[in-house]
Design a protein around this motif. Structure first.
Motif, mmCIF file in Angstrom:
data_model
loop_
_atom_site.group_PDB
_atom_site.id
_atom_site.type_symbol
_atom_site.label_atom_id
_atom_site.label_comp_id
_atom_site.label_asym_id
_atom_site.label_seq_id
_atom_site.Cartn_x
_atom_site.Cartn_y
_atom_site.Cartn_z
ATOM 1 N N THR A 169 43.610 31.672 40.276
ATOM 2 C CA THR A 169 44.977 32.917 39.418
ATOM 3 C C THR A 169 45.802 33.151 40.076
ATOM 4 O O THR A 169 46.607 34.017 41.027
ATOM 5 N N GLU A 170 47.362 33.043 39.657
ATOM 6 C CA GLU A 170 48.449 33.586 39.774
ATOM 7 C C GLU A 170 48.407 34.286 39.602
ATOM 8 O O GLU A 170 48.147 35.673 39.362
ATOM 9 N N THR A 207 48.878 37.935 37.237
ATOM 10 C CA THR A 207 48.578 37.818 36.098
ATOM 11 C C THR A 207 46.342 37.935 36.137
ATOM 12 O O THR A 207 46.577 37.943 36.976
ATOM 13 N N THR A 208 46.694 37.716 33.905
ATOM 14 C CA THR A 208 44.726 38.244 34.966
ATOM 15 C C THR A 208 44.564 36.962 33.371
ATOM 16 O O THR A 208 45.345 35.953 32.779
ATOM 17 N N GLY A 209 43.775 36.345 33.283
ATOM 18 C CA GLY A 209 42.890 34.851 32.893
ATOM 19 C C GLY A 209 43.551 34.049 33.102
ATOM 20 O O GLY A 209 43.781 34.029 34.346
ATOM 21 N N LEU A 210 43.641 32.781 32.046
ATOM 22 C CA LEU A 210 43.833 31.332 33.091
ATOM 23 C C LEU A 210 45.238 30.600 32.382
ATOM 24 O O LEU A 210 45.396 29.954 32.863
ATOM 25 N N GLY A 214 36.286 30.457 40.425
ATOM 26 C CA GLY A 214 37.762 31.154 39.983
ATOM 27 C C GLY A 214 37.825 32.473 40.550
ATOM 28 O O GLY A 214 36.831 32.956 41.561
ATOM 29 N N GLY A 215 39.813 32.429 40.470
ATOM 30 C CA GLY A 215 39.537 33.857 40.953
ATOM 31 C C GLY A 215 40.094 33.059 42.497
ATOM 32 O O GLY A 215 41.708 33.718 42.364
ATOM 33 N N PHE A 258 38.121 24.567 34.694
ATOM 34 C CA PHE A 258 36.171 24.689 35.302
ATOM 35 C C PHE A 258 35.012 24.483 34.576
ATOM 36 O O PHE A 258 34.018 24.151 34.965
#
Lengths: 272, 272
Positions: free
Chosen positions: A108-109, A112-115, A150-151, A157
């Motif tokens: 993840t950038e 930021t949160t989410g994708l 993830g992360g 995914f």
């Protein structure tokens, strides 16, 4: 059932990518695969050590296809590579004569949160890279990873995630389907159908019932709970007829004699 | 932003379910939550020790809702429970006065691969259990788990998986949505919309960028990469207005003073 001609060894199965296992050289691995009738081989950049072209030629002279190279540096997240580092991975695939270079996207950038933001950055980086790859005769193949990665390792995914990004990104962007990452996904078959000829790889292993380590406890085909033939049928129904690449990251298998591991793969082909 | 009235503590956050953390009794935890204005609490069967009814009454007398009980025994896989054990978990939820009993399905059925056979067994067991639960005033809520828990813990990985099974199974079968398990899923919002009033729980925590342990390294809301407000909006758009339950399995948070953990949860509510 997969024929030996379609079978390829991903050298991670012998630990070559992480300096684990018996430490066989690329040439020794090539000879052992060729002697057993494997059709192809997939290398990792770490083991090429500046000898990509020579190793590619050695493999082809031994009668093996070079089916791919692992992998791009991360494209997103705090550890994202520069464009030059990405270009270097493509140059290495071209020198090796590998038709496919696998992409693990990175995480993840930062900030930021989410994708969504991360996937936008990924697409922005992949567009020029796909154009460059096409000119070099290499296909970049997005590999969706199990959501447990993830992360820090991936922002893609499922095959459905990969198809959506590929369609928005570049006509030549391909997808690699790995049993370990996708076995649980009820949307796999329709996603493969939509992916069609973007599918550029099928990676074989198994998901062990009691997976003890998320990175290094993959199973031999038939030892776990994945329905491998159903996954193979899903990619074949989409038109894929290419190599089936055995890629088993496993401390257990790395502790064994590499020749026995290769023999065991052949014994377990009926499970695929 | 979530109001304190909607906020519930899942006692796993203090380690109560695994005999970890400071070892606070249910009553002490109730008092600490009530003093801080939490609206509700969710218990684990392990800590009730035959006192379900008394603990439920204690919580309500302190001004807390009892929002749920964790959880059914496994319903599938080699460690699947008997029907009597399943019925006992429902009896305990009813005695506690918990409106929701969470389901973790259990793993892949012995001798099978893939998920179809296991999901069929699961539905066959849940149909009579849902009827029994309905008569007891308890809702059974399927909780999809992150795909890393496939094999030995779950056969349901996404809200979409859960909706499909619930629709084929029983009108009263509900679904619990946990940030840790679903944060990565691009199909979450449409699946929640389809789930509608089957959604019976929203579990809060965060996915840490570098998750070090798949079981016991969940993050405090705002410390990771999940877009928690987007997940909350997805369940609320489906009509969910119920409790938001903080459930953080974490060796890190268990090592801290439980009162500080509860205070930190309140400080982090703006991240939700």
């Amino acid at each position: 059932m997969i024929t030996r001609d379609r079978l390829a060894l991903n050298t991670a199965t012998l630990g070559a990518n992480l300096g684990q296992g018996a430490g066989w050289s690329p040439e020794r691995t090539v000879d052992a695969c060729a002697a057993r009738g494997f059709g192809g081989i997939v290398f990792w950049r770490q083991e090429l050590k500046g000898r990509a072209q020579a190793i590619g030629e050695y493999a082809r002279a031994a009668g093996l296809r070079v089916d791919g190279l692992c992998r791009t540096p991360y494209l997103t997240g705090p550890d994202a590579s520069t464009d030059d580092e990405l270009a270097a991975s493509l140059d290495e695939a071209a020198a090796l004569g590998a038709p496919v270079l696998t992409i693990v996207t990175g995480g993840t950038e930062p900030g930021t949160t989410g994708l969504e933001d991360s996937r936008k950055r990924l697409a922005d980086r992949l567009r020029p890279a796909c154009a460059r790859a096409e000119a070099q005769g290499v296909r970049l193949a997005l590999e969706p990873l199990n959501p447990m990665f993830g992360g820090n390792r991936t922002v893609i995914f499922t095959v459905a995630d990969a198809v959506e990004l590929a369609e928005a990104c570049h006509p030549a962007l391909a997808i690699a389907v790995d049993v370990y990452h996708v076995w649980w996904d009820r949307t796999l078959a329709p996603a493969c159908a939509r992916a069609g000829d973007r599918i550029a790889g099928l990676h074989l292993c198994d998901w062990l019932r009691d997976t003890s380590d998320i990175l290094l406890d993959r199973g031999m085909m038939g030892d776990g709970v994945a329905d491998i033939p159903a996954i193979r049928r899903a990619v074949e129904a989409a038109g894929y007829t290419g190599p089936c690449e055995v890629e088993i990251f496993s401390r257990d298998w790395w502790s064994r004699d590499p020749g026995d591991v290769l023999d065991t793969i052949l014994d377990h082909l009926p499970e695929c």
